[in-house]
Design a protein around this motif. Structure first.
Motif, PDB file in Angstrom:
ATOM      1  N   LEU A  52       0.854  -1.172   0.000  1.00 52.54           N
ATOM      2  CA  LEU A  52       0.000   0.000   0.000  1.00 52.54           C
ATOM      3  C   LEU A  52       0.898   1.233   0.000  1.00 52.54           C
ATOM      4  CD1 LEU A  52      -1.342  -2.297   2.147  1.00 52.54           C
ATOM      5  CD2 LEU A  52      -3.197  -0.674   1.943  1.00 52.54           C
ATOM      6  N   GLY A  53       1.024   1.882  -1.148  1.00 56.59           N
ATOM      7  CA  GLY A  53       1.912   3.030  -1.288  1.00 56.59           C
ATOM      8  C   GLY A  53       3.177   2.662  -2.031  1.00 56.59           C
ATOM      9  N   THR A  54       3.102   2.584  -3.353  1.00 57.95           N
ATOM     10  CA  THR A  54       4.257   2.223  -4.187  1.00 57.95           C
ATOM     11  C   THR A  54       5.366   3.261  -4.075  1.00 57.95           C
ATOM     12  OG1 THR A  54       2.672   1.333  -5.795  1.00 57.95           O
ATOM     13  CG2 THR A  54       4.962   1.591  -6.537  1.00 57.95           C
ATOM     14  N   GLY A  55       4.983   4.539  -4.001  1.00 55.01           N
ATOM     15  CA  GLY A  55       5.979   5.584  -4.132  1.00 55.01           C
ATOM     16  C   GLY A  55       6.647   5.440  -5.488  1.00 55.01           C
ATOM     17  N   SER A  56       7.960   5.570  -5.537  1.00 56.72           N
ATOM     18  CA  SER A  56       8.698   5.444  -6.794  1.00 56.72           C
ATOM     19  C   SER A  56       9.152   4.011  -7.060  1.00 56.72           C
ATOM     20  CB  SER A  56       9.904   6.374  -6.777  1.00 56.72           C
ATOM     21  OG  SER A  56      10.762   6.030  -5.701  1.00 56.72           O
ATOM     22  N   GLY A  57       8.831   3.098  -6.162  1.00 53.64           N
ATOM     23  CA  GLY A  57       9.171   1.694  -6.376  1.00 53.64           C
ATOM     24  C   GLY A  57      10.419   1.223  -5.661  1.00 53.64           C
ATOM     25  N   ALA A  81       3.467  10.611 -11.166  1.00 52.90           N
ATOM     26  CA  ALA A  81       4.904  10.805 -11.392  1.00 52.90           C
ATOM     27  C   ALA A  81       5.719   9.710 -10.706  1.00 52.90           C
ATOM     28  CB  ALA A  81       5.338  12.186 -10.914  1.00 52.90           C
ATOM     29  N   LEU A  82       5.329   9.363  -9.475  1.00 51.91           N
ATOM     30  CA  LEU A  82       6.042   8.301  -8.759  1.00 51.91           C
ATOM     31  C   LEU A  82       5.799   6.943  -9.404  1.00 51.91           C
ATOM     32  CD1 LEU A  82       5.399   9.461  -5.093  1.00 51.91           C
ATOM     33  CD2 LEU A  82       7.570   9.558  -6.343  1.00 51.91           C
ATOM     34  N   ILE A  85       7.976   6.233 -12.423  1.00 54.33           N
ATOM     35  CA  ILE A  85       9.331   5.737 -12.130  1.00 54.33           C
ATOM     36  C   ILE A  85       9.280   4.236 -11.860  1.00 54.33           C
ATOM     37  CG2 ILE A  85      11.289   5.865 -10.530  1.00 54.33           C
ATOM     38  CD1 ILE A  85      10.530   8.847 -10.087  1.00 54.33           C
ATOM     39  N   ALA A  86       8.357   3.828 -11.008  1.00 50.21           N
ATOM     40  CA  ALA A  86       8.230   2.396 -10.706  1.00 50.21           C
ATOM     41  C   ALA A  86       7.945   1.598 -11.967  1.00 50.21           C
ATOM     42  CB  ALA A  86       7.141   2.178  -9.658  1.00 50.21           C
ATOM     43  N   GLY A  87       7.044   2.093 -12.791  1.00 54.89           N
ATOM     44  CA  GLY A  87       6.704   1.392 -14.025  1.00 54.89           C
ATOM     45  C   GLY A  87       7.870   1.295 -14.988  1.00 54.89           C
TER      46      GLY A  87
END
Length: 193
Positions: A52-57, A81-82, A85-87
């Motif tokens: 819960l809460g990926t942020g930037s990964g 935006a975050l 980055i993760a994607g």
């Protein structure tokens, strides 16, 4: 013994750190927390994981690094935006489902799902909707939170929320917990059978 991480970092970790810093995101999970997440993830073969809460990964990369090939991870965040980055660095991993969603919406839309490992790194599943998220945890499943020690980015009044949350976890009869005065302050719970 010391806190040094003397094992390989996840492949994408360095690039994610750089992009996270360029974006100016000030709430990433620290490296000790991430290393613990990887170790705990390895304890759940063929597991269903929820972040819960990926942020930037950043933490996502470590969780994936500890998971086996039969495991799956759902990770959501509301910040485009975050998530981008993760994607960019992790989206190719077939075990990962990245979801753009508000926390409350995701939790309500997914009631009835069950997970072996839940890392609550946002308000939902921690300060909000705790009962609903813990209902998603299998017996024997891990519930993990960080940032329980005072942080410089905490807003006014947040220490009281953190203390109330800890008291709430300690009073539950469906969860064994351990509090760790380490990294940014960790709590690890296991759903009682």
């Amino acid at each position: 013994m010391n806190d040094a991480i003397n094992q390989p970092l996840p492949k994408a970790y360095g690039a994610i750190v750089e992009e996270t810093q360029r974006l100016g995101f000030t709430m990433p999970s620290d490296i000790q927390t991430c290393a613990l997440l990887r170790t705990l993830a390895a304890s759940k073969p063929a597991g269903r994981f929820l972040e819960l809460g990926t942020g930037s990964g950043l933490s996502t990369a470590w969780i994936l690094d500890g998971m086996d090939n039969a495991s799956t991870l759902v990770s959501f965040d509301h910040d485009d935006a975050l998530l981008a980055i993760a994607g960019k660095y992790l989206g190719h991993d077939q075990r990962l489902s990245l979801v753009r969603s508000d926390g409350a919406d995701w939790v309500h839309e997914n009631e009835g799902q069950a997970f072996d490992f839940i890392f609550a790194d946002t308000w939902h599943g921690k300060y909000l909707l705790l009962d609903e998220v813990l209902a998603m945890l299998h017996p024997g499943g891990l519930y993990i939170v960080d940032d329980m020690l005072p942080q410089p980015n905490w807003p006014e009044g947040h220490p009281e929320k953190a203390f109330a949350f800890i008291e709430q976890l300690e009073s539950r009869d469906d969860l064994w917990i351990v509090k760790q005065h380490w990294a940014t302050g960790m709590i690890i719970g296991v759903k009682r059978c």
